[in-house]
Scaffold this motif. Structure first.
Motif, PDB file in Angstrom:
ATOM      1  N   TRP A 273       0.843  -1.187   0.000  1.00  0.00           N
ATOM      2  CA  TRP A 273       0.000   0.000   0.000  1.00  0.00           C
ATOM      3  C   TRP A 273       0.884   1.244   0.000  1.00  0.00           C
ATOM      4  CZ3 TRP A 273       1.049  -2.761   4.383  1.00  0.00           C
ATOM      5  CH2 TRP A 273       1.498  -2.057   5.510  1.00  0.00           C
ATOM      6  N   MET A 274       0.267   2.370  -0.310  1.00  0.00           N
ATOM      7  CA  MET A 274       0.963   3.651  -0.230  1.00  0.00           C
ATOM      8  C   MET A 274      -0.065   4.711   0.153  1.00  0.00           C
ATOM      9  SD  MET A 274       0.224   5.822  -3.117  1.00  0.00           S
ATOM     10  CE  MET A 274       1.799   6.616  -3.384  1.00  0.00           C
ATOM     11  N   TYR A 275       0.443   5.871   0.579  1.00  0.00           N
ATOM     12  CA  TYR A 275      -0.408   6.997   0.927  1.00  0.00           C
ATOM     13  C   TYR A 275      -0.269   8.035  -0.184  1.00  0.00           C
ATOM     14  CZ  TYR A 275      -0.125   4.728   5.492  1.00  0.00           C
ATOM     15  OH  TYR A 275      -0.171   3.817   6.511  1.00  0.00           O
ATOM     16  N   SER A 276      -1.384   8.349  -0.820  1.00  0.00           N
ATOM     17  CA  SER A 276      -1.304   9.192  -2.014  1.00  0.00           C
ATOM     18  C   SER A 276      -0.770  10.578  -1.714  1.00  0.00           C
ATOM     19  CB  SER A 276      -2.681   9.302  -2.682  1.00  0.00           C
ATOM     20  OG  SER A 276      -3.621   9.870  -1.803  1.00  0.00           O
ATOM     21  N   ILE A 277      -0.876  11.050  -0.463  1.00  0.00           N
ATOM     22  CA  ILE A 277      -0.362  12.380  -0.131  1.00  0.00           C
ATOM     23  C   ILE A 277       1.055  12.318   0.443  1.00  0.00           C
ATOM     24  CG2 ILE A 277      -2.636  13.412   0.182  1.00  0.00           C
ATOM     25  CD1 ILE A 277      -2.306  13.051   3.178  1.00  0.00           C
ATOM     26  N   ASP A 278       1.663  11.143   0.420  1.00  0.00           N
ATOM     27  CA  ASP A 278       3.056  11.017   0.850  1.00  0.00           C
ATOM     28  C   ASP A 278       3.957  11.508  -0.281  1.00  0.00           C
ATOM     29  OD1 ASP A 278       5.549  10.315   1.761  1.00  0.00           O
ATOM     30  OD2 ASP A 278       5.236   8.151   1.599  1.00  0.00           O
ATOM     31  N   PHE A 279       4.566  12.667  -0.088  1.00  0.00           N
ATOM     32  CA  PHE A 279       5.385  13.266  -1.145  1.00  0.00           C
ATOM     33  C   PHE A 279       6.629  12.442  -1.437  1.00  0.00           C
ATOM     34  CE2 PHE A 279       8.208  16.867  -2.679  1.00  0.00           C
ATOM     35  CZ  PHE A 279       7.554  17.013  -3.881  1.00  0.00           C
ATOM     36  N   HIS A 280       6.999  11.555  -0.526  1.00  0.00           N
ATOM     37  CA  HIS A 280       8.146  10.688  -0.762  1.00  0.00           C
ATOM     38  C   HIS A 280       7.811   9.515  -1.671  1.00  0.00           C
ATOM     39  CE1 HIS A 280      10.093  13.093   2.198  1.00  0.00           C
ATOM     40  NE2 HIS A 280       9.447  12.595   3.217  1.00  0.00           N
ATOM     41  N   GLY A 281       6.537   9.252  -1.900  1.00  0.00           N
ATOM     42  CA  GLY A 281       6.139   8.199  -2.837  1.00  0.00           C
ATOM     43  C   GLY A 281       6.559   6.808  -2.413  1.00  0.00           C
ATOM     44  N   ARG A 282       6.478   6.504  -1.128  1.00  0.00           N
ATOM     45  CA  ARG A 282       6.947   5.209  -0.636  1.00  0.00           C
ATOM     46  C   ARG A 282       5.872   4.132  -0.746  1.00  0.00           C
ATOM     47  NH1 ARG A 282       8.529   7.644   5.040  1.00  0.00           N
ATOM     48  NH2 ARG A 282       6.713   8.851   4.375  1.00  0.00           N
ATOM     49  N   PHE A 283       6.337   2.917  -0.981  1.00  0.00           N
ATOM     50  CA  PHE A 283       5.476   1.744  -0.975  1.00  0.00           C
ATOM     51  C   PHE A 283       5.803   0.922   0.265  1.00  0.00           C
ATOM     52  CE2 PHE A 283       5.633   1.752  -5.903  1.00  0.00           C
ATOM     53  CZ  PHE A 283       4.741   2.811  -5.933  1.00  0.00           C
ATOM     54  N   PHE A 284       4.769   0.530   0.994  1.00  0.00           N
ATOM     55  CA  PHE A 284       4.934  -0.354   2.132  1.00  0.00           C
ATOM     56  C   PHE A 284       4.658  -1.776   1.646  1.00  0.00           C
ATOM     57  CE2 PHE A 284       4.364   3.788   3.859  1.00  0.00           C
ATOM     58  CZ  PHE A 284       5.060   3.811   5.060  1.00  0.00           C
ATOM     59  N   ILE A 285       5.644  -2.639   1.782  1.00  0.00           N
ATOM     60  CA  ILE A 285       5.594  -3.986   1.214  1.00  0.00           C
ATOM     61  C   ILE A 285       5.490  -5.014   2.334  1.00  0.00           C
ATOM     62  CG2 ILE A 285       6.753  -5.650  -0.269  1.00  0.00           C
ATOM     63  CD1 ILE A 285       6.056  -3.081  -1.728  1.00  0.00           C
ATOM     64  N   SER A 286       4.457  -5.862   2.279  1.00  0.00           N
ATOM     65  CA  SER A 286       4.311  -6.931   3.266  1.00  0.00           C
ATOM     66  C   SER A 286       5.198  -8.107   2.856  1.00  0.00           C
ATOM     67  CB  SER A 286       2.847  -7.381   3.348  1.00  0.00           C
ATOM     68  OG  SER A 286       2.012  -6.294   3.686  1.00  0.00           O
ATOM     69  N   LEU A 287       6.227  -8.352   3.631  1.00  0.00           N
ATOM     70  CA  LEU A 287       7.195  -9.389   3.254  1.00  0.00           C
ATOM     71  C   LEU A 287       6.574 -10.775   3.229  1.00  0.00           C
ATOM     72  CD1 LEU A 287      10.381  -8.182   5.186  1.00  0.00           C
ATOM     73  CD2 LEU A 287       9.617  -7.604   2.878  1.00  0.00           C
ATOM     74  N   ASN A 288       5.541 -11.003   4.031  1.00  0.00           N
ATOM     75  CA  ASN A 288       4.932 -12.334   4.051  1.00  0.00           C
ATOM     76  C   ASN A 288       4.144 -12.642   2.780  1.00  0.00           C
ATOM     77  OD1 ASN A 288       3.194 -10.232   5.291  1.00  0.00           O
ATOM     78  ND2 ASN A 288       1.656 -11.855   5.359  1.00  0.00           N
ATOM     79  N   HIS A 289       3.867 -11.628   1.960  1.00  0.00           N
ATOM     80  CA  HIS A 289       3.146 -11.842   0.705  1.00  0.00           C
ATOM     81  C   HIS A 289       4.052 -11.727  -0.525  1.00  0.00           C
ATOM     82  CE1 HIS A 289      -0.725 -11.968   2.642  1.00  0.00           C
ATOM     83  NE2 HIS A 289      -0.589 -10.751   3.150  1.00  0.00           N
ATOM     84  N   LEU A 290       5.304 -11.332  -0.314  1.00  0.00           N
ATOM     85  CA  LEU A 290       6.161 -10.994  -1.448  1.00  0.00           C
ATOM     86  C   LEU A 290       6.463 -12.189  -2.340  1.00  0.00           C
ATOM     87  CD1 LEU A 290       7.640  -8.658  -2.776  1.00  0.00           C
ATOM     88  CD2 LEU A 290       9.592  -9.069  -1.277  1.00  0.00           C
ATOM     89  N   GLU A 291       6.427 -13.381  -1.798  1.00  0.00           N
ATOM     90  CA  GLU A 291       6.776 -14.573  -2.566  1.00  0.00           C
ATOM     91  C   GLU A 291       5.572 -15.236  -3.229  1.00  0.00           C
ATOM     92  OE1 GLU A 291       9.126 -17.232  -0.192  1.00  0.00           O
ATOM     93  OE2 GLU A 291      10.054 -15.575   0.912  1.00  0.00           O
ATOM     94  N   GLU A 292       4.408 -14.628  -3.152  1.00  0.00           N
ATOM     95  CA  GLU A 292       3.193 -15.259  -3.677  1.00  0.00           C
ATOM     96  C   GLU A 292       3.066 -15.154  -5.190  1.00  0.00           C
ATOM     97  OE1 GLU A 292      -0.031 -13.461  -1.596  1.00  0.00           O
ATOM     98  OE2 GLU A 292       0.498 -14.381   0.328  1.00  0.00           O
ATOM     99  N   GLY A 293       3.864 -14.325  -5.831  1.00  0.00           N
ATOM    100  CA  GLY A 293       3.777 -14.147  -7.270  1.00  0.00           C
ATOM    101  C   GLY A 293       2.818 -13.036  -7.660  1.00  0.00           C
TER     102      GLY A 293
END
Length: 439
Positions: A273-293
């Motif tokens: 997920w990300m916050y649309s008003i975050d000027f840094h444009g960061r993505f928060f990545i759930s590591l437990n889902h990263l390997e699901e494809g």
């Protein structure tokens, strides 16, 4: 997704009393701002002259996005003791200053400065220097949007992460544990997966753009499935989204993008997920889902939510989440769901035929404000809509469905995936034919 979901003519300066009716049980006394103000404040809010209100003592505190809500209206702080009423544009996701008598905001676009939690007119709200870069000795090129080729090699991993412990990190930390700031802090396996998925995201946008430019005959049925029978009206807009997505996916792979990925240890429901008003444009990545494809589509979806991002030359299309496409909820729709290699296409096709239901929306979230606001804004209606009325309007007005889908992140990214598949298939056919002719 734009907001991280819960676990799944000159006018007079108006007072807040004029902005909304106050019941007798709310003890709020307000007055308009005086005409005389300090030069420092005036330099920030000069373009908001007709929209300023004095902050009432008992107005609810701002949420994590810097927004105060009272009686169905939204307000933001533009200076100490001063607020402006705002309205969100359902198309861009941007907040604009508004007067209480307006059904559509007439004021300037406002953006949040996360360091001060004050909002200001877009052109002057974000300072040129970012003072929370994690570096003891800032690189001389750090004030540029992007480094020159000569300086890219001098940028060290971990030096560019911005926003440590800011409001967005604090909001995320309420429910998840942050374990990595920047790809360099991800574990070797997760780092490799993320880099590969970023590259795949770039290919989705690039191949889809090439397929769109090739004007394949089959493209018409793909677009109709994702954007309805009026899809030709949004073709240019779609092309622009694909171009922006391709440019953004390039920058996220570059030196300024490496530290815009935040790893969280575990999240039950959200993959990213990300916050649309975050000027840094960061993505928060759930590591437990990263390997699901299929993470490339997830990243592409999030990129489509962005607008301006610090240090990036590219600007995102600001897509929203009016609705999601998920084949697992297909049985909740009011139309049969066709079966395709990309299952989201079948779900979208049923929705674009007028098969949306409240039950389908309930399968993702209990907050339907994005969908109802999209219907309201798409039709130019004033006032609120309940979700059933919004669904009914959506289903009976094809042009509304096209308008909302063309601004919907899931519709855009899965249309891009379907176009990529078509382009790759046609390219493979062409190469086979050339091989046969040459043999």
């Amino acid at each position: 997704m734009t907001q991280a979901p819960e676990i799944k003519v000159a006018r007079l300066v108006l007072s807040l009393e004029q902005a909304m009716p106050l019941t007798s049980d709310v003890g709020i006394t307000v007055t308009g701002m005086p005409a005389i103000e300090s030069a420092s404040i005036r330099s920030v809010v000069r373009s908001l002259e007709n929209y300023r209100l004095r902050l009432p003592l008992h107005l609810p505190v701002a949420d994590g996005h810097g927004i105060r809500r009272f009686k169905g209206r939204e307000f933001v702080d533009v200076a100490p003791g001063e607020i402006v009423q705002v309205r969100q544009d359902a198309t861009t996701g941007e907040y604009r200053a508004t007067l209480p008598v307006e059904s559509t905001a007439s004021g300037p676009t406002l953006v949040l400065d996360p360091r001060t939690m004050l909002w200001g007119a877009e052109q002057m709200s974000i300072p040129g220097e970012i003072d929370n870069v994690m570096s003891a000795r800032p690189h001389p090129d750090l004030t540029d949007h992007k480094p020159s080729m000569a300086t890219e090699a001098a940028i060290e991993p971990g030096r560019l992460y911005e926003g440590r412990d800011d409001v967005f990190e604090r909001r995320a930390s309420r429910t998840v544990e942050i374990v990595a700031r920047g790809i360099s802090q991800f574990g070797p396996q997760h780092s490799a997966i993320l880099r590969a998925e970023l590259s795949a995201t770039h290919r989705i946008f690039s191949d889809a753009g090439n397929g769109l430019a090739a004007n394949y005959v089959e493209a018409g049925s793909i677009f109709q499935g994702y954007f309805g029978k009026h899809h030709a009206l949004v073709r240019a807009q779609l092309a622009d989204c694909l171009s922006r997505g391709e440019a953004l996916s390039t920058e996220y792979q570059g030196p300024w993008g490496q530290d815009k990925f935040v790893g969280v240890k575990f999240d039950q429901d959200r993959r990213a997920w990300m916050y649309s008003i975050d000027f840094h444009g960061r993505f928060f990545i759930s590591l437990n889902h990263l390997e699901e494809g299929n993470f490339a589509a997830v990243l592409g979806h999030e990129m489509l939510h962005t607008n301006r991002i610090n240090r990036f030359k590219s600007v995102g299309p600001g897509a929203l989440d009016f609705f999601y496409l998920d084949a697992r909820m297909g049985n909740a729709l009011d139309r049969p769901v066709p079966v395709y290699d990309i299952p989201e296409r079948g779900v979208s096709e049923a929705i674009m035929q007028g098969g949306m239901t409240v039950a389908y929306l309930e399968g993702f979230t209990s907050d339907h404000s994005s969908f109802t606001n999209g219907v309201r804004d798409g039709l130019g209606l004033s006032g609120k809509l309940d979700v059933q009325a919004a669904v009914d309007l959506f289903n009976v007005i094809p042009s509304l469905r096209t308008w909302m889908a063309s601004r919907n992140a899931d519709s855009i990214i899965y249309a891009a995936k379907s176009m990529q598949a078509l382009h790759q298939a046609r390219t493979a056919d062409s190469q086979l034919l050339i091989g046969l002719l040459e043999s």
